[in-house]
Design a protein around this motif. Structure first.
Motif, PDB file in Angstrom:
ATOM      1  N   MET A 198      25.314  59.833  28.022  1.00 17.31           N
ATOM      2  CA  MET A 198      25.492  58.215  27.629  1.00 17.31           C
ATOM      3  C   MET A 198      25.048  58.086  26.129  1.00 17.31           C
ATOM      4  O   MET A 198      25.651  57.107  25.611  1.00 17.31           O
ATOM      5  CB  MET A 198      24.202  57.676  28.464  1.00 17.31           C
ATOM      6  N   THR A 251      28.378  58.542  24.581  1.00  8.91           N
ATOM      7  CA  THR A 251      29.229  57.270  24.660  1.00  8.91           C
ATOM      8  C   THR A 251      28.970  56.026  23.941  1.00  8.91           C
ATOM      9  O   THR A 251      29.794  55.486  23.621  1.00  8.91           O
ATOM     10  CB  THR A 251      29.320  57.228  26.086  1.00  8.91           C
ATOM     11  N   ALA A 252      27.588  55.651  24.207  1.00  9.01           N
ATOM     12  CA  ALA A 252      27.321  54.512  23.583  1.00  9.01           C
ATOM     13  C   ALA A 252      27.469  54.356  21.983  1.00  9.01           C
ATOM     14  O   ALA A 252      27.953  53.364  21.481  1.00  9.01           O
ATOM     15  CB  ALA A 252      25.798  54.213  23.869  1.00  9.01           C
ATOM     16  N   ALA A 261      27.468  49.425  27.502  1.00  9.11           N
ATOM     17  CA  ALA A 261      26.775  50.972  27.198  1.00  9.11           C
ATOM     18  C   ALA A 261      25.423  50.759  26.590  1.00  9.11           C
ATOM     19  O   ALA A 261      24.499  51.808  27.189  1.00  9.11           O
ATOM     20  CB  ALA A 261      27.844  51.603  26.222  1.00  9.11           C
ATOM     21  N   THR A 268      22.889  50.042  29.537  1.00 11.48           N
ATOM     22  CA  THR A 268      22.743  51.164  30.417  1.00 11.48           C
ATOM     23  C   THR A 268      21.962  51.984  29.896  1.00 11.48           C
ATOM     24  O   THR A 268      21.074  52.639  30.374  1.00 11.48           O
ATOM     25  CB  THR A 268      24.205  51.554  30.940  1.00 11.48           C
ATOM     26  N   ASN A 269      22.175  52.548  28.588  1.00  9.71           N
ATOM     27  CA  ASN A 269      21.631  53.257  27.852  1.00  9.71           C
ATOM     28  C   ASN A 269      20.113  53.049  27.878  1.00  9.71           C
ATOM     29  O   ASN A 269      19.180  53.972  28.326  1.00  9.71           O
ATOM     30  CB  ASN A 269      22.027  53.484  26.381  1.00  9.71           C
TER      31      ASN A 269
END
Length: 303
Positions: A72, A75-76, A167, A170-171
């Motif tokens: 993650m 991705t972020a 993102a 969520t992170n």
């Protein structure tokens, strides 16, 4: 207050460095991968007693989940870089800071670990945060005048701040959950280093696959760009944690002020360094973002 200001400065540096990558032909993905090597090294230098890692149970559930969080992270960070490069630094900062809505909602309705009762003004602040994000996401394309791509690419730029918002949110939600469940208060730095190690493993695996299967070339400038980025990346969190400790771990007080200052300083720095200009809707989005954060935490700000 010094820790507070340093946290803001290093956070803004993240956006500005990634915004500069296209100018120096730095591959964002390669830089993001090596950024986490630098994060781990920076974290180890700042760890008072490295022997604490001898106590880590590397096969434990919490450690495995923390390592997986590295996916993650990668991705972020990639989305943050794309938003800064294709949209603007201000939009990136806005999306990242407004993403606090996601961990707040999870804390209220999923984890039920919020330490205050939310009022109508707090919920209004959450709603305004989403409106601010939408207004801040509306940008003009940086394509030169007369370029072939017209309305299509310009209309799709809004997707980058939206993806960055989800993102980052969520992170932050996963960070809050894993750090509070599996790590005592004094081991937050250990938690972040383990998460960055996970990002190193996952990112390097993808990078090697791309190089072997697709023939991607690794350039020194991309490695250097990532190593430079990793220092402010880790320091931004490090000084934020110190600021929290200095203010009695009052996250509800520290984070609103931190988010507001980060957005305002980002907008100013982007205007000075990259001549980024806000359109009318962006300006309203920035103002609404400040209002949203104040409403979300007005009790802690004593307003």
């Amino acid at each position: 207050m010094l820790f507070f200001l340093l946290a803001v400065i290093f956070t803004v540096m993240l956006y500005l460095i990634m915004r500069a990558y296209p100018r120096y032909q730095v591959d964002s993905f390669h830089a993001v991968v090596f950024n986490y090597y630098s994060c781990v090294l920076t974290g180890l230098v700042l760890t008072p007693d490295p022997a604490v890692f001898m106590e880590v149970r590397w096969t434990a559930e919490g450690t495995a989940l923390t390592m997986a969080l590295g996916a993650m992270f990668v991705t972020a960070f990639l989305l943050i870089g794309l938003t800064a490069q294709k949209v603007s630094v201000t939009a990136t900062s806005l999306a990242g800071n407004m993403s606090l809505v996601i961990p707040v909602l999870f804390g209220l309705f999923v984890f039920r670990n919020n330490n205050k009762v939310f009022t109508g003004l707090n919920y209004l602040g959450l709603a305004l945060a989403l409106v601010a994000l939408a207004l801040g996401a509306i940008q003009r394309s940086r394509e030169p005048a007369g370029a072939a791509n017209t309305a299509g690419p310009k209309q799709t730029l809004w997707i980058f701040p939206i993806l960055t918002f989800f993102a980052s949110g969520t992170n932050n939600t996963l960070i809050n959950f894993l750090s509070s469940r599996y790590y005592p208060a004094g081991q937050i730095t250990v938690f972040m280093i383990i998460a960055c190690l996970g990002a190193v493993v996952i990112g390097t695996s993808i990078l090697v696959y791309r190089m072997v299967v697709h023939g991607h070339k690794l350039k020194f400038r991309s490695v250097l760009g990532g190593l430079i980025l990793g220092v402010p990346n880790f320091l931004s969190l490090y000084f934020l944690l110190l600021a929290l400790a200095a203010f009695g771990n009052s996250a509800a007080y520290v984070f609103p002020i931190y988010n507001i200052l980060t957005m305002l300083v980002s907008a100013l720095a982007a205007w000075v360094l990259y001549k980024e200009r806000l359109n009318t809707l962006n300006k309203w989005g920035l103002l609404l973002a400040v209002a949203a954060i104040v409403l979300i935490s007005y009790q802690e700000l004593n307003l």
